[in-house]
Enzyme design. Structure first.
Site, PDB file in Angstrom:
ATOM      1  CG  ASP A  71      -0.355   0.154   2.532  1.00 45.40           C
ATOM      2  OD1 ASP A  71       0.872   0.370   2.611  1.00 45.40           O
ATOM      3  OD2 ASP A  71      -1.077   0.101   3.541  1.00 45.40           O
ATOM      4  CG  HIS A 107      -1.842   0.255   6.905  1.00 42.12           C
ATOM      5  ND1 HIS A 107      -0.667   0.044   6.211  1.00 42.12           N
ATOM      6  CD2 HIS A 107      -1.508   0.211   8.213  1.00 42.12           C
ATOM      7  CE1 HIS A 107       0.323  -0.120   7.067  1.00 42.12           C
ATOM      8  NE2 HIS A 107      -0.158  -0.031   8.280  1.00 42.12           N
ATOM      9  CG  HIS A 170       9.613  -4.434   9.941  1.00 42.44           C
ATOM     10  ND1 HIS A 170       9.188  -4.859  11.182  1.00 42.44           N
ATOM     11  CD2 HIS A 170       8.567  -3.756   9.394  1.00 42.44           C
ATOM     12  CE1 HIS A 170       7.936  -4.466  11.381  1.00 42.44           C
ATOM     13  NE2 HIS A 170       7.540  -3.792  10.305  1.00 42.44           N
ATOM     14  CE  LYS A 295       6.848   0.663  10.302  1.00 40.40           C
ATOM     15  NZ  LYS A 295       6.368   0.407   8.938  1.00 40.40           N
TER      16      LYS A 295
END
Length: 404
Positions: A71, A107, A170, A295
């Site tokens: 996305d 999301h 990540h 993050k």
């Protein structure tokens, strides 16, 4: 004497002047040149795939094919990946057999304008493109760690599943890409929340750059295999957004090969932790909200000493993020209480992000340069600052003019 730096911020950059005498080190990802002919490189990767035969030998002409794409919270260049992939698929099958599913996870769905920006007008107007619906799933069993696996109905009913992705570190799954466009990308709410539960996130190996022994990653791989992910096309990008490597083929083997390359690019060793870290959330699209900004904050904390300060520039032009994320932190009087609430509440919202943010805030103060209202930033236990240099001035006042 000062050194000037540019930090990605939305679609532009912010300048900051840092005293050279205070500067310990500058950490940047190693960069490769972009591939000159990206489309040909992608096509070659499909025909010389990793861990098995070429793409067009892996499905039947009348198979129902699902292509899973990321996305708009990810910088994956799907508008450049999809044309050669779809061309290759259509050498053997009819376009009517292909459905493109946007792997949203939890999301919000993308409207037509957002889809065009992400995938390109040609694809949106000529192919069936569907947003993942986390409420329209099929239960297919439990993983060995007890995660109930509920996968998107279209993905479940397909005969062949191909996913795109790009690989970067990540903060709790080790690396992105690979299994990610399936798990959590097209999983149900219960699946995602169970995988992201407190015990999984708090595991010492659920960290940036770690795959082996990482329970979050290993559980996601198991989910993807249960959902019968057949093929991946993953890329590595440089700071210009150019594709530097393409890894296509077996979902595990191709992913692990690309992660080794990305690990060599992105991992650095430092001589000591610092008092102050100045960082960014990588600019658009990664700094669209405060939720995603966790993050960059967590990554900076890995090199910032206990009691040190993180200054992060993140435009947050889409706001704070999910209301559950904002509510949990606002309801707490301290990071310790927010951490405890994320543990007690269990997998009911997006509490894993609160867990990671609170864990970081127990170690470091966070100063945020953003487009958010000061009151929102303060309610999330951060200090709003107008510029990076304003943040530096405040940090030097708090920690001393000799702070590194």
């Amino acid at each position: 004497m000062n050194e000037e730096f540019s930090f990605p911020y939305g679609d532009s950059f912010l300048k900051a002047n840092i005293p050279a005498s205070n500067l310990s080190f500058v950490l940047e990802k190693r960069q490769f040149d972009g591939i000159k002919d990206e489309a040909q490189a992608i096509t070659n990767s499909l025909r010389w795939s990793i861990g098995g035969p070429p793409l067009n030998e892996r499905f039947q002409a009348d198979d129902r094919i699902v292509v899973l794409v990321t996305d708009n919270t990810r910088a994956c260049p799907d508008d450049r990946l999809l044309p050669p992939i779809l061309t290759e698929l259509e050498q053997k099958t009819a376009r009517e057999n292909i459905t493109i599913v946007v792997a949203l996870g939890l999301h919000p769905p993308l409207d037509k304008d957002a889809l065009i920006k992400k995938l390109g007008r040609e694809i949106v107007e000529n192919y069936r493109v569907v947003n993942h619906d986390s409420a329209d799933t099929v239960y297919i069993g439990d993983t060995s760690r007890g995660t109930p696996v509920e996968v998107n109905r279209l993905v479940y009913e397909a005969d062949f599943r191909l996913s795109t992705g790009f690989i970067e570190p990540h903060f709790f799954a080790g690396f992105s890409g690979g299994r990610k466009s399936v798990a959590p990308g097209v999983m149900g709410v219960r699946t995602i929340r169970t995988n992201h539960r407190y015990e999984m996130i708090s595991h010492p190996l659920a960290r940036t750059g770690v795959l082996k022994g990482n329970p979050v990653h290993e559980d996601l791989v198991e989910q993807a295999m249960m959902a019968k992910l057949n093929f991946i096309v993953n890329v590595l990008l440089n700071s210009k957004g150019e594709i530097t490597h393409v890894a296509a083929g077996d979902p595990v083997e191709a992913h692990e090969m690309a992660c080794r390359i990305e690990g060599d690019n992105a991992e650095v060793r430092i001589a000591h932790e610092v008092d102050i870290t100045v960082t960014t959330n990588s600019g658009a699209p990664l700094d669209l909200d405060l939720y995603q900004t966790c993050k960059g904050i967590e990554n900076a904390s890995r090199i910032t000493r206990q009691g040190g300060i993180i200054i992060i520039a993140s435009i947050c032009n889409k706001g704070g993020g999910p209301e559950e994320f904002l509510e949990l932190h606002r309801a707490a009087a301290s990071p310790a209480e927010a951490l405890e609430r994320s543990r007690q509440d269990g997998p009911t919202g997006v509490q894993w992000q609160n867990q990671i943010l609170a864990r970081t805030q127990l170690k470091n103060d966070v100063y945020l340069v953003s487009g958010l209202q000061n009151s929102l930033v303060e309610s999330m236990m951060m200090k709003p600052v107008e510029t990076i240099n304003d943040g530096l001035e405040m940090a030097f006042t708090a920690l001393g003019k000799e702070a590194r």
